[in-house]
Design a protein around this motif. Structure first.
Motif, short mmCIF file in Angstrom:
data_model
loop_
_atom_site.label_atom_id
_atom_site.label_comp_id
_atom_site.label_asym_id
_atom_site.label_seq_id
_atom_site.Cartn_x
_atom_site.Cartn_y
_atom_site.Cartn_z
N LEU A 1 0.81 -1.22 0.00
CA LEU A 1 0.00 0.00 0.00
C LEU A 1 0.84 1.27 0.00
O LEU A 1 0.30 2.37 0.14
N GLY B 1 2.27 -7.16 7.92
CA GLY B 1 3.21 -8.24 8.22
C GLY B 1 4.00 -8.80 7.06
O GLY B 1 4.66 -9.83 7.22
N ALA B 2 4.00 -8.17 5.90
CA ALA B 2 4.79 -8.68 4.78
C ALA B 2 6.25 -8.82 5.20
O ALA B 2 6.78 -7.99 5.92
S1 FES Z 1 1.15 -2.07 3.76
FE1 FES Z 1 0.25 -4.05 3.71
S2 FES Z 1 1.92 -5.41 4.02
FE2 FES Z 1 2.84 -3.45 4.06
#
Ligand code: FES
Length: 113
Positions: free
Chosen positions: A44, A69-70
């Protein structure tokens, strides 16, 4: 070129955040090597840190986005887990000059010129 900091200003295995010229930067030192990424999640477009200078997961084995959490590999910024899996953090190129980390052109397009 833009001076970021001295190479010793980043502790081994740790990250630091920098704001300069409209660019938000993650600096990481792993096994003595410096990696720089734009502090912008490919999901995002948000900043990733949990707290100032804290970009790593609990085990300090991945850069982790605090929003969803990516998880991103340390050595190339590829997302291996999360909503942007397969995408990558934007790497920022640099050169060392007298142990100063100097950003080299071109900077990521989101940076103000
Ligand atoms: S903004 Fe959604 S995982 Fe980083």
């Amino acid at each position: 070129m833009i001076t970021l900091c001295h190479i010793d200003d980043i502790k081994e295995g740790k990250t630091r955040g920098f704001e300069l010229s409209g660019l938000s930067v993650i600096a990481l030192k792993k096994d003595g090597v410096i990696f720089l990424y734009e502090n912008r999640c490919p999901h995002l477009g948000l900043n990733l840190e949990f707290q100032p200078d804290d970009f790593l997961n609990y085990d300090e084995t991945y850069i982790q986005c605090s929003t969803h959490g990516a998880m991103f590999t340390l050595n190339n910024g590829e997302c291996v887990l999360g909503p942007c899996k397969g995408e990558s953090l934007q790497a920022i190129s640099y050169t060392l000059l007298d142990d100063q980390i100097m950003l080299t052109e071109p900077l990521p397009s989101s940076a103000a010129s």
